[in-house]
Write a protein that holds these residues in place. Sequence first.
Motif, PDB file in Angstrom:
ATOM      1  N   PRO A 138       0.998  -1.355   0.049  1.00 10.47           N
ATOM      2  CA  PRO A 138      -0.007   0.052   0.117  1.00 10.47           C
ATOM      3  C   PRO A 138       0.824   1.071  -0.331  1.00 10.47           C
ATOM      4  O   PRO A 138       2.317   0.872   1.140  1.00 10.47           O
ATOM      5  CB  PRO A 138      -0.573  -0.413   1.889  1.00 10.47           C
ATOM      6  N   ASP A 139       0.658   2.024  -0.641  1.00 10.31           N
ATOM      7  CA  ASP A 139       1.315   3.199  -0.716  1.00 10.31           C
ATOM      8  C   ASP A 139       1.192   3.904   0.377  1.00 10.31           C
ATOM      9  O   ASP A 139       2.370   4.907   0.920  1.00 10.31           O
ATOM     10  CB  ASP A 139      -0.196   4.642  -1.980  1.00 10.31           C
ATOM     11  N   GLU A 140       0.267   4.271   1.438  1.00 10.89           N
ATOM     12  CA  GLU A 140       0.053   4.172   2.446  1.00 10.89           C
ATOM     13  C   GLU A 140       1.297   4.141   3.206  1.00 10.89           C
ATOM     14  O   GLU A 140       2.046   4.723   4.327  1.00 10.89           O
ATOM     15  CB  GLU A 140      -0.950   3.974   4.004  1.00 10.89           C
ATOM     16  N   SER A 141       2.286   3.165   3.121  1.00 12.37           N
ATOM     17  CA  SER A 141       3.740   2.915   4.290  1.00 12.37           C
ATOM     18  C   SER A 141       4.799   3.247   3.883  1.00 12.37           C
ATOM     19  O   SER A 141       5.653   3.830   4.419  1.00 12.37           O
ATOM     20  CB  SER A 141       3.268   0.868   3.514  1.00 12.37           C
ATOM     21  N   ALA A 195       3.352   2.861  -8.316  1.00 13.39           N
ATOM     22  CA  ALA A 195       3.563   1.991  -7.245  1.00 13.39           C
ATOM     23  C   ALA A 195       4.032   1.855  -6.687  1.00 13.39           C
ATOM     24  O   ALA A 195       4.987   3.119  -6.729  1.00 13.39           O
ATOM     25  CB  ALA A 195       2.559   0.409  -7.981  1.00 13.39           C
ATOM     26  N   VAL A 196       4.156   1.731  -5.395  1.00 14.05           N
ATOM     27  CA  VAL A 196       5.520   1.562  -4.490  1.00 14.05           C
ATOM     28  C   VAL A 196       6.400   0.243  -5.559  1.00 14.05           C
ATOM     29  O   VAL A 196       6.456  -0.022  -5.199  1.00 14.05           O
ATOM     30  CB  VAL A 196       4.749   0.422  -2.914  1.00 14.05           C
ATOM     31  N   VAL A 197       7.676   1.464  -5.116  1.00  7.64           N
ATOM     32  CA  VAL A 197       8.558   0.714  -5.854  1.00  7.64           C
ATOM     33  C   VAL A 197      10.074   0.468  -4.896  1.00  7.64           C
ATOM     34  O   VAL A 197      10.221   1.314  -4.126  1.00  7.64           O
ATOM     35  CB  VAL A 197       9.313   2.480  -7.095  1.00  7.64           C
ATOM     36  N   HIS A 198      11.254  -0.517  -5.112  1.00  4.50           N
ATOM     37  CA  HIS A 198      11.830  -0.744  -4.509  1.00  4.50           C
ATOM     38  C   HIS A 198      13.123   0.885  -4.578  1.00  4.50           C
ATOM     39  O   HIS A 198      14.003   1.052  -4.279  1.00  4.50           O
ATOM     40  CB  HIS A 198      12.319  -1.935  -4.875  1.00  4.50           C
ATOM     41  N   VAL A 224       7.634   5.989  -3.772  1.00  6.67           N
ATOM     42  CA  VAL A 224       6.000   5.746  -5.167  1.00  6.67           C
ATOM     43  C   VAL A 224       6.525   5.947  -6.452  1.00  6.67           C
ATOM     44  O   VAL A 224       6.786   7.824  -6.330  1.00  6.67           O
ATOM     45  CB  VAL A 224       4.729   6.244  -4.226  1.00  6.67           C
ATOM     46  N   GLY A 225       6.859   5.285  -7.384  1.00  7.80           N
ATOM     47  CA  GLY A 225       6.807   5.535  -9.016  1.00  7.80           C
ATOM     48  C   GLY A 225       6.252   4.467  -9.696  1.00  7.80           C
ATOM     49  O   GLY A 225       5.348   4.482  -9.999  1.00  7.80           O
TER      50      GLY A 225
END
Length: 437
Positions: A138-141, A195-198, A224-225
Motif C-alpha cells: 500500500p502507498d500509505e506505507s 506504485a510502491v517501488v523498491h 512511490v513511482g
Amino acid sequence: MDIVKRSAMELAAIATAAVPGLSPVGFAALSDDAEDFDSALIIDAQKHRWRVRSPRHDEASMRLEAELSALRAFSAKVRASLPFALPSVAGTVRQGSLRTFVYKDLPGRVPSLDELVDEGGNLAQALGQCMAAIHQIPDESVEIAGLPTYTADEVRQRKLNELDTAAATGKVPSRLLRRWEHAMEDVALWRFNAAVVHGDFDEEQIQISHSSITAVKGWTDLHVGDPADDFAWLSAIEDQNFSERVFAAYVAARGKSADPHIMRRAALAAEFALAQWLVKSIDSKDHERIAEAEEMLQELDRNIAEYGGQPLSVVEAPRPLSTPIAAAPTPAPAAPTPPVETSAPAPKSTAPTINASKVTPLGEDSRAAAGREANAAASDNATNSDPKKSAESVASSRSTAETSTPPADDSAPEDTEVDSSNKESSSSDNNKNDSSK
C-alpha cells in the motif's frame, strides 16, 4: 563532499558498540555500492551472522535513514503479505554526522546474474511474483515514512528535466538524446498507475535458496513511482527468454494493474542511467568516472547505430522524408545543320538519408522539445571524435554465506555514541546513402 572509508576490521569494531554483547570471531568485506557504502559480514561466538553497512558520506547516510524509516513503517500485515524476509536492524552507532547500521543476516545467498538464469523458469517465476508483491504494498506505507511519492506525469517530467541537464553537458551523443527524448515525449508510454517501488532492485539485493526468493534487502530508495524502474536491471541479462518469463509471472500476479509498456520504460531507464551517472560524475568532479561514462555512452551510441537497440517508444518516430530527386533533362536532338548543343544533366544530390530501420529519428516535437534538439545538435559537435578505448562494462557481484537465521524485530535501539576521527555518436554512420538520380 567528505568521504569516509572503513575496513572490515573497523566495521567489526563498530558493530560491537552498536550491538551490546556482540563478540566477533570472524569478519569479511562484502561487495556494496563502492561510491556510497562500506559493508562487512560479521560472525560472532555463537556462529550468528551480522551484516554491517556504513555510509561514506552524508547523502549515503540519509539513504540508510530512509531505509530505517521504511522498515519501521511496514506494518505486521504488510510483512505477512510479502513472500520473502525483510532486513532487521539490530543496532546503530553514530560517528559524527554518519550512522552505521548493523543488521541480522538474512537467509539464503546472493546470486550472480548467471546463477539466476541457470536456475531457470522456477526462479524467473519467483522473481516476477517477488516484484509484484513489492508493487502491491500500500502507498500509505511509504507516505507514513515520509518518503517521496510521484505520479506518472511527475515521473515523466523529472526524466525530461534530467534529459535537459544531460544535454547541457555537451557529452551525450545527439542520437541518444533524440532517442530518449522521443520516448519521453510519447505520452502513451507513460500511462501507468504509480506504485510502491523498491528503487534499487537487482540481483545484489535479493537472496535465494532452492529456486525461491528468501529475502530482499537494500530498501534505501523506496518510493512511490514507476514500477518499470525495478525491471531495468533485467536489461543486463542476455537471455531474453528469462526476462520474458519474469515479466509473464509479474503480469499473472498483478493482473490488470500491470501496464503493458513496463519493459519499454525499463529499457529506457537502463540506457538513461548512463547519462545520469555522467551528470553525477561531473557534479563530483571525478574525471576518471567522467571519462568512463563518456566511453560507455559512445559505446551505447555505436550499438544503437549498428543494431537498432531495444524498442522504447509506443508510437514509432516519423520517418524523415528523402530529398526528391529531380529527373535529368533529356538532351535535345541535334539538328542536321547547324548542330545544337545539349544541356548538361543536373548535378547529383549528396544529401544524406537516414536508415530508419536502424535509427529512431526525431519526431514532431513541441517548442520545448525543439530547445532540447538544439542542445542535442551542440552535443553532437562536442562528442563526434572517436573514443580511445571501448566502453567498460560495469558489473559487480556480491556473495554472502548461506544462513538460516530468521529475521528479527526491526526496531533499532538508540544510537550509541562512539569517538572516532575517521570522516568517502560514433555518429551513426547514419548510413549515408547518397541520393542518386
